[in-house]
Scaffold this motif. Sequence first.
Motif, PDB file in Angstrom:
ATOM      1  N   ALA A   1       6.330  -4.966 -15.184  1.00 33.12           N
ATOM      2  CA  ALA A   1       7.043  -4.653 -13.823  1.00 33.12           C
ATOM      3  C   ALA A   1       6.006  -3.969 -12.802  1.00 33.12           C
ATOM      4  O   ALA A   1       5.098  -3.503 -13.147  1.00 33.12           O
ATOM      5  N   HIS A   2       6.369  -3.991 -11.515  1.00 34.79           N
ATOM      6  CA  HIS A   2       5.608  -3.971 -10.426  1.00 34.79           C
ATOM      7  C   HIS A   2       4.527  -4.922 -10.145  1.00 34.79           C
ATOM      8  O   HIS A   2       3.569  -4.816  -9.425  1.00 34.79           O
ATOM      9  N   ASP A   3       4.556  -6.093 -10.942  1.00 32.04           N
ATOM     10  CA  ASP A   3       3.672  -7.400 -10.563  1.00 32.04           C
ATOM     11  C   ASP A   3       4.709  -8.250  -9.707  1.00 32.04           C
ATOM     12  O   ASP A   3       6.070  -8.283 -10.018  1.00 32.04           O
ATOM     13  N   ALA A   4       4.086  -8.418  -8.626  1.00 36.86           N
ATOM     14  CA  ALA A   4       5.388  -9.190  -7.549  1.00 36.86           C
ATOM     15  C   ALA A   4       5.782 -10.455  -8.368  1.00 36.86           C
ATOM     16  O   ALA A   4       7.060 -10.676  -7.938  1.00 36.86           O
ATOM     17  N   SER A   5       5.098 -11.294  -9.086  1.00 36.60           N
ATOM     18  CA  SER A   5       5.948 -12.358  -9.477  1.00 36.60           C
ATOM     19  C   SER A   5       6.795 -11.820 -10.679  1.00 36.60           C
ATOM     20  O   SER A   5       7.973 -12.453 -10.670  1.00 36.60           O
ATOM     21  N   ALA A   6       6.364 -10.921 -11.505  1.00 33.65           N
ATOM     22  CA  ALA A   6       7.465 -10.584 -12.706  1.00 33.65           C
ATOM     23  C   ALA A   6       8.648  -9.942 -11.889  1.00 33.65           C
ATOM     24  O   ALA A   6       9.899 -10.303 -12.523  1.00 33.65           O
ATOM     25  N   ASP A   7       8.461  -8.825 -10.733  1.00 30.23           N
ATOM     26  CA  ASP A   7       9.768  -8.481 -10.079  1.00 30.23           C
ATOM     27  C   ASP A   7      10.514  -9.416  -9.573  1.00 30.23           C
ATOM     28  O   ASP A   7      11.859  -9.308  -9.710  1.00 30.23           O
TER      29      ASP A   7
ATOM     30  N   THR B   1       0.749  -1.136   0.017  1.00 28.74           N
ATOM     31  CA  THR B   1       0.052  -0.121   0.035  1.00 28.74           C
ATOM     32  C   THR B   1       0.899   1.108   0.035  1.00 28.74           C
ATOM     33  O   THR B   1       0.327   2.349  -0.242  1.00 28.74           O
ATOM     34  N   GLY B   2       2.381   1.223   0.339  1.00 28.49           N
ATOM     35  CA  GLY B   2       2.937   2.293   0.080  1.00 28.49           C
ATOM     36  C   GLY B   2       4.486   2.112   0.441  1.00 28.49           C
ATOM     37  O   GLY B   2       4.911   0.756   0.442  1.00 28.49           O
ATOM     38  N   ILE B   3       5.317   2.949   0.769  1.00 26.61           N
ATOM     39  CA  ILE B   3       6.790   2.627   0.900  1.00 26.61           C
ATOM     40  C   ILE B   3       7.292   2.761   2.501  1.00 26.61           C
ATOM     41  O   ILE B   3       8.364   2.454   2.741  1.00 26.61           O
ATOM     42  N   ASP B   4       6.261   2.867   3.464  1.00 20.59           N
ATOM     43  CA  ASP B   4       6.529   2.937   4.831  1.00 20.59           C
ATOM     44  C   ASP B   4       6.529   1.342   5.466  1.00 20.59           C
ATOM     45  O   ASP B   4       5.517   0.833   5.520  1.00 20.59           O
ATOM     46  N   VAL B   5       7.654   1.084   5.800  1.00 15.80           N
ATOM     47  CA  VAL B   5       7.832  -0.520   6.209  1.00 15.80           C
ATOM     48  C   VAL B   5       7.137  -0.693   7.553  1.00 15.80           C
ATOM     49  O   VAL B   5       6.697  -2.093   7.574  1.00 15.80           O
TER      50      VAL B   5
ATOM     51  N   VAL C   1       0.906   1.848  -9.372  1.00 10.72           N
ATOM     52  CA  VAL C   1       1.898   1.234  -9.672  1.00 10.72           C
ATOM     53  C   VAL C   1       1.724  -0.190  -9.883  1.00 10.72           C
ATOM     54  O   VAL C   1       2.195  -0.976 -10.878  1.00 10.72           O
ATOM     55  N   HIS C   2       0.891  -0.893  -8.904  1.00  8.64           N
ATOM     56  CA  HIS C   2       0.699  -2.469  -9.083  1.00  8.64           C
ATOM     57  C   HIS C   2      -0.568  -2.625  -9.462  1.00  8.64           C
ATOM     58  O   HIS C   2      -0.756  -4.118  -9.934  1.00  8.64           O
TER      59      HIS C   2
ATOM     60  N   PRO D   1      -5.672  -6.133   2.593  1.00  8.20           N
ATOM     61  CA  PRO D   1      -4.707  -5.409   3.487  1.00  8.20           C
ATOM     62  C   PRO D   1      -5.532  -4.915   4.795  1.00  8.20           C
ATOM     63  O   PRO D   1      -4.724  -4.449   5.629  1.00  8.20           O
ATOM     64  N   GLY D   2      -6.731  -4.636   4.736  1.00 10.93           N
ATOM     65  CA  GLY D   2      -7.601  -4.158   5.921  1.00 10.93           C
ATOM     66  C   GLY D   2      -7.807  -2.610   6.119  1.00 10.93           C
ATOM     67  O   GLY D   2      -8.323  -2.079   6.592  1.00 10.93           O
ATOM     68  N   ILE D   3      -7.037  -2.048   5.083  1.00 11.63           N
ATOM     69  CA  ILE D   3      -7.172  -0.597   4.677  1.00 11.63           C
ATOM     70  C   ILE D   3      -7.508  -0.379   3.082  1.00 11.63           C
ATOM     71  O   ILE D   3      -7.197  -1.117   2.540  1.00 11.63           O
ATOM     72  N   GLU D   4      -7.751   1.129   2.978  1.00 13.64           N
ATOM     73  CA  GLU D   4      -7.837   1.435   1.569  1.00 13.64           C
ATOM     74  C   GLU D   4      -6.599   1.484   1.051  1.00 13.64           C
ATOM     75  O   GLU D   4      -5.473   1.944   1.423  1.00 13.64           O
ATOM     76  N   ILE D   5      -6.247   0.952  -0.334  1.00 11.70           N
ATOM     77  CA  ILE D   5      -5.087   1.062  -1.118  1.00 11.70           C
ATOM     78  C   ILE D   5      -5.019   2.517  -1.785  1.00 11.70           C
ATOM     79  O   ILE D   5      -6.034   2.697  -2.436  1.00 11.70           O
ATOM     80  N   PRO D   6      -4.035   3.442  -1.180  1.00  9.60           N
ATOM     81  CA  PRO D   6      -4.113   4.695  -2.094  1.00  9.60           C
ATOM     82  C   PRO D   6      -4.233   4.513  -3.496  1.00  9.60           C
ATOM     83  O   PRO D   6      -3.560   3.402  -3.874  1.00  9.60           O
ATOM     84  N   THR D   7      -4.645   5.637  -4.350  1.00  8.45           N
ATOM     85  CA  THR D   7      -4.642   5.571  -5.584  1.00  8.45           C
ATOM     86  C   THR D   7      -3.255   5.598  -6.263  1.00  8.45           C
ATOM     87  O   THR D   7      -3.029   4.851  -7.279  1.00  8.45           O
ATOM     88  N   GLY D   8      -2.270   6.027  -5.473  1.00 11.48           N
ATOM     89  CA  GLY D   8      -0.854   6.132  -6.110  1.00 11.48           C
ATOM     90  C   GLY D   8      -0.328   4.622  -6.242  1.00 11.48           C
ATOM     91  O   GLY D   8       0.512   4.224  -7.048  1.00 11.48           O
ATOM     92  N   ALA D   9      -0.705   3.875  -4.933  1.00  9.52           N
ATOM     93  CA  ALA D   9      -0.008   2.536  -5.037  1.00  9.52           C
ATOM     94  C   ALA D   9      -0.886   1.651  -6.062  1.00  9.52           C
ATOM     95  O   ALA D   9      -0.247   0.866  -6.744  1.00  9.52           O
ATOM     96  N   THR D  10      -2.249   1.978  -6.319  1.00  7.11           N
ATOM     97  CA  THR D  10      -2.838   0.935  -7.428  1.00  7.11           C
ATOM     98  C   THR D  10      -2.352   1.475  -8.523  1.00  7.11           C
ATOM     99  O   THR D  10      -2.079   0.485  -9.473  1.00  7.11           O
TER     100      THR D  10
END
Length: 243
Positions: A173-179, A29-33, A73-74, A62-71
Amino acid sequence: MSTWRPEPLALFDTPAWSQVVGVFDLETTGIDVTEDRIVTAHVGLLDSSGTVIRARDWIADPGIEIPTGATAVHGITTARARAEGRPAGEVIAEVAGALRALFAAGIPVVAYNAPYDFSLLKYESLRHGIPPIVDPSPVIDPLVVDKTFDRYRKGKRTLDVVAAHYAVLLEGAHDASADAIAAGRVAQAIAQRFADVLPPTADELHTRQISWARAQAASLTEYFISIGRLDPDDELDGSWPIR
Protein backbone atom coordinates in the motif's frame (compact mmCIF):
# COMPACT_ATOMS: atom_id res chain seq x y z
CA MET A 1 2.82 -9.67 -9.36
CA SER A 2 -0.11 -11.78 -8.24
CA THR A 3 -3.21 -11.92 -10.40
CA TRP A 4 -6.60 -11.22 -8.90
CA ARG A 5 -9.49 -12.85 -10.70
CA PRO A 6 -13.03 -11.77 -9.87
CA GLU A 7 -15.62 -14.34 -8.95
CA PRO A 8 -18.09 -15.14 -11.74
CA LEU A 9 -21.50 -13.54 -11.54
CA ALA A 10 -24.48 -15.73 -10.97
CA LEU A 11 -27.30 -13.56 -12.27
CA PHE A 12 -26.13 -10.35 -13.91
CA ASP A 13 -23.55 -9.47 -16.53
CA THR A 14 -21.02 -6.92 -15.41
CA PRO A 15 -21.29 -3.48 -17.03
CA ALA A 16 -19.30 -3.18 -20.24
CA TRP A 17 -17.15 -0.41 -18.79
CA SER A 18 -15.56 -2.83 -16.33
CA GLN A 19 -14.09 -5.08 -19.02
CA VAL A 20 -11.03 -2.91 -19.68
CA VAL A 21 -10.11 -0.10 -17.29
CA GLY A 22 -7.26 2.33 -17.00
CA VAL A 23 -5.76 2.90 -13.56
CA PHE A 24 -4.03 5.99 -12.15
CA ASP A 25 -2.38 6.90 -8.87
CA LEU A 26 0.12 9.43 -7.52
CA GLU A 27 2.36 9.48 -4.48
CA THR A 28 3.32 12.99 -3.47
CA THR A 29 5.05 15.34 -1.06
CA GLY A 30 1.83 15.99 0.87
CA ILE A 31 -1.94 16.40 0.68
CA ASP A 32 -2.32 20.00 -0.52
CA VAL A 33 -3.32 19.61 -4.16
CA THR A 34 -2.38 23.19 -5.04
CA GLU A 35 1.09 23.23 -3.45
CA ASP A 36 2.41 19.69 -3.11
CA ARG A 37 4.36 17.85 -5.78
CA ILE A 38 4.36 14.50 -7.55
CA VAL A 39 7.00 12.00 -6.44
CA THR A 40 5.83 8.79 -8.15
CA ALA A 41 3.05 7.98 -10.59
CA HIS A 42 1.47 4.97 -12.25
CA VAL A 43 -0.79 4.71 -15.27
CA GLY A 44 -1.83 1.25 -16.43
CA LEU A 45 -4.48 -0.91 -18.02
CA LEU A 46 -6.34 -3.94 -16.65
CA ASP A 47 -8.29 -6.54 -18.59
CA SER A 48 -11.61 -8.04 -17.50
CA SER A 49 -9.91 -10.45 -15.09
CA GLY A 50 -7.97 -7.67 -13.38
CA THR A 51 -4.73 -8.71 -15.05
CA VAL A 52 -2.26 -5.92 -15.83
CA ILE A 53 -1.89 -5.69 -19.60
CA ARG A 54 -0.07 -2.35 -19.75
CA ALA A 55 1.78 -0.39 -17.10
CA ARG A 56 4.10 2.55 -16.77
CA ASP A 57 5.71 3.95 -13.64
CA TRP A 58 7.50 7.23 -13.05
CA ILE A 59 9.66 8.69 -10.30
CA ALA A 60 10.16 12.44 -10.35
CA ASP A 61 12.52 14.85 -8.69
CA PRO A 62 9.87 17.18 -7.25
CA GLY A 63 12.31 20.06 -6.91
CA ILE A 64 11.63 20.45 -3.19
CA GLU A 65 12.46 18.51 -0.06
CA ILE A 66 10.17 15.55 0.54
CA PRO A 67 8.87 15.82 4.11
CA THR A 68 9.74 12.93 6.40
CA GLY A 69 6.03 12.32 6.95
CA ALA A 70 5.49 11.79 3.23
CA THR A 71 8.56 9.54 3.01
CA ALA A 72 7.13 7.46 5.87
CA VAL A 73 4.05 6.86 3.71
CA HIS A 74 5.53 6.03 0.31
CA GLY A 75 9.18 5.33 1.12
CA ILE A 76 10.80 7.80 -1.29
CA THR A 77 13.42 10.07 0.24
CA THR A 78 14.62 13.38 -1.15
CA ALA A 79 18.00 11.82 -1.87
CA ARG A 80 16.47 8.95 -3.84
CA ALA A 81 14.16 11.25 -5.81
CA ARG A 82 17.12 13.44 -6.77
CA ALA A 83 19.26 10.45 -7.72
CA GLU A 84 16.66 8.37 -9.57
CA GLY A 85 13.94 10.82 -10.47
CA ARG A 86 13.56 12.58 -13.79
CA PRO A 87 12.76 16.30 -14.08
CA ALA A 88 9.25 16.90 -12.78
CA GLY A 89 8.08 18.69 -15.92
CA GLU A 90 8.98 15.70 -18.11
CA VAL A 91 7.20 13.27 -15.80
CA ILE A 92 4.08 15.41 -15.55
CA ALA A 93 3.87 15.79 -19.33
CA GLU A 94 4.18 12.04 -19.84
CA VAL A 95 1.64 11.16 -17.14
CA ALA A 96 -0.86 13.63 -18.61
CA GLY A 97 -0.18 12.25 -22.09
CA ALA A 98 -0.77 8.67 -20.97
CA LEU A 99 -4.09 9.65 -19.39
CA ARG A 100 -5.18 11.65 -22.42
CA ALA A 101 -4.51 8.60 -24.61
CA LEU A 102 -6.76 6.43 -22.45
CA PHE A 103 -9.56 8.99 -22.48
CA ALA A 104 -9.21 9.48 -26.24
CA ALA A 105 -9.64 5.72 -26.68
CA GLY A 106 -12.84 5.80 -24.62
CA ILE A 107 -11.26 3.80 -21.79
CA PRO A 108 -12.46 4.78 -18.30
CA VAL A 109 -9.73 5.60 -15.80
CA VAL A 110 -10.07 4.36 -12.23
CA ALA A 111 -8.67 6.63 -9.53
CA TYR A 112 -9.45 6.13 -5.85
CA ASN A 113 -10.49 9.51 -4.42
CA ALA A 114 -10.13 10.92 -7.92
CA PRO A 115 -10.28 14.66 -7.04
CA TYR A 116 -7.00 14.36 -5.17
CA ASP A 117 -4.95 12.81 -7.99
CA PHE A 118 -6.50 14.71 -10.89
CA SER A 119 -6.43 18.05 -9.05
CA LEU A 120 -2.82 17.68 -7.99
CA LEU A 121 -1.87 16.71 -11.55
CA LYS A 122 -3.69 19.80 -12.83
CA TYR A 123 -1.82 22.19 -10.53
CA GLU A 124 1.50 20.48 -11.24
CA SER A 125 0.81 20.89 -14.96
CA LEU A 126 0.10 24.58 -14.53
CA ARG A 127 3.24 24.99 -12.43
CA HIS A 128 5.38 23.56 -15.24
CA GLY A 129 3.63 25.22 -18.16
CA ILE A 130 1.97 22.01 -19.38
CA PRO A 131 -1.62 22.12 -20.69
CA PRO A 132 -3.64 20.61 -17.83
CA ILE A 133 -6.37 18.00 -18.07
CA VAL A 134 -9.27 20.15 -16.89
CA ASP A 135 -12.16 17.79 -17.56
CA PRO A 136 -11.02 14.17 -17.19
CA SER A 137 -13.71 11.78 -18.44
CA PRO A 138 -14.79 9.08 -18.06
CA VAL A 139 -13.46 8.51 -14.55
CA ILE A 140 -14.47 5.79 -12.11
CA ASP A 141 -13.91 6.51 -8.42
CA PRO A 142 -14.46 3.36 -6.31
CA LEU A 143 -14.63 5.50 -3.17
CA VAL A 144 -17.65 7.42 -4.45
CA VAL A 145 -19.37 4.35 -5.91
CA ASP A 146 -18.81 2.21 -2.80
CA LYS A 147 -20.21 4.95 -0.54
CA THR A 148 -23.26 5.20 -2.78
CA PHE A 149 -24.20 1.53 -2.94
CA ASP A 150 -23.05 0.49 0.55
CA ARG A 151 -23.73 3.73 2.34
CA TYR A 152 -24.31 2.43 5.85
CA ARG A 153 -21.38 0.01 6.13
CA LYS A 154 -19.37 0.91 9.20
CA GLY A 155 -15.64 1.45 9.22
CA LYS A 156 -13.07 3.42 7.29
CA ARG A 157 -13.16 3.84 3.52
CA THR A 158 -9.42 3.95 2.92
CA LEU A 159 -8.24 1.94 -0.06
CA ASP A 160 -6.72 -0.83 2.04
CA VAL A 161 -9.92 -1.30 4.04
CA VAL A 162 -12.21 -1.17 1.00
CA ALA A 163 -9.93 -3.53 -0.94
CA ALA A 164 -10.12 -6.04 1.89
CA HIS A 165 -13.92 -5.69 1.97
CA TYR A 166 -14.09 -6.66 -1.71
CA ALA A 167 -11.48 -9.43 -1.29
CA VAL A 168 -8.92 -7.58 -3.41
CA LEU A 169 -5.30 -8.14 -2.44
CA LEU A 170 -3.36 -4.92 -1.91
CA GLU A 171 0.36 -5.59 -1.75
CA GLY A 172 2.58 -2.66 -0.85
CA ALA A 173 0.00 0.00 0.00
CA HIS A 174 1.04 3.59 -0.82
CA ASP A 175 3.08 2.45 -3.76
CA ALA A 176 1.57 4.17 -6.81
CA SER A 177 1.52 0.98 -8.85
CA ALA A 178 0.06 -1.20 -6.09
CA ASP A 179 -2.61 1.35 -5.19
CA ALA A 180 -3.62 2.00 -8.80
CA ILE A 181 -3.96 -1.70 -9.62
CA ALA A 182 -5.86 -2.46 -6.42
CA ALA A 183 -8.25 0.44 -7.08
CA GLY A 184 -8.93 -0.89 -10.57
CA ARG A 185 -9.69 -4.34 -9.21
CA VAL A 186 -11.95 -2.86 -6.53
CA ALA A 187 -13.87 -1.03 -9.27
CA GLN A 188 -14.29 -4.33 -11.12
CA ALA A 189 -15.40 -6.09 -7.92
CA ILE A 190 -17.97 -3.35 -7.31
CA ALA A 191 -19.15 -3.76 -10.90
CA GLN A 192 -19.80 -7.40 -10.20
CA ARG A 193 -21.48 -6.96 -6.84
CA PHE A 194 -23.80 -4.18 -7.98
CA ALA A 195 -24.16 -5.14 -11.64
CA ASP A 196 -27.94 -4.99 -11.47
CA VAL A 197 -28.07 -1.33 -10.39
CA LEU A 198 -24.96 0.32 -11.83
CA PRO A 199 -25.17 2.47 -14.97
CA PRO A 200 -24.30 0.38 -18.04
CA THR A 201 -21.89 2.85 -19.64
CA ALA A 202 -18.80 4.63 -18.36
CA ASP A 203 -20.13 8.02 -19.48
CA GLU A 204 -23.38 7.58 -17.57
CA LEU A 205 -21.52 6.37 -14.49
CA HIS A 206 -19.20 9.37 -14.70
CA THR A 207 -22.17 11.76 -14.80
CA ARG A 208 -23.88 10.03 -11.89
CA GLN A 209 -20.75 10.21 -9.75
CA ILE A 210 -20.73 14.00 -10.04
CA SER A 211 -24.02 14.21 -8.17
CA TRP A 212 -23.17 11.35 -5.80
CA ALA A 213 -19.93 13.04 -4.73
CA ARG A 214 -21.71 16.34 -4.20
CA ALA A 215 -24.35 14.67 -2.01
CA GLN A 216 -21.72 12.82 -0.01
CA ALA A 217 -19.81 16.03 0.66
CA ALA A 218 -23.01 17.76 1.78
CA SER A 219 -23.84 14.90 4.14
CA LEU A 220 -20.33 14.88 5.61
CA THR A 221 -20.42 18.67 5.98
CA GLU A 222 -23.64 18.40 7.98
CA TYR A 223 -22.11 15.74 10.22
CA PHE A 224 -18.89 17.69 10.82
CA ILE A 225 -20.87 20.79 11.75
CA SER A 226 -22.95 18.74 14.18
CA ILE A 227 -19.84 17.52 16.03
CA GLY A 228 -18.10 20.90 15.93
CA ARG A 229 -15.42 19.92 13.44
CA LEU A 230 -16.60 22.58 10.96
CA ASP A 231 -18.08 26.02 11.53
CA PRO A 232 -21.74 26.37 10.49
CA ASP A 233 -20.78 28.56 7.52
CA ASP A 234 -18.15 26.14 6.20
CA GLU A 235 -18.69 23.36 3.70
CA LEU A 236 -16.65 20.59 2.12
CA ASP A 237 -15.91 20.84 -1.58
CA GLY A 238 -17.92 18.17 -3.38
CA SER A 239 -16.51 18.89 -6.84
CA TRP A 240 -15.70 15.71 -8.74
CA PRO A 241 -13.54 14.38 -10.40
CA ILE A 242 -11.35 17.48 -10.21
CA ARG A 243 -11.20 20.62 -8.13
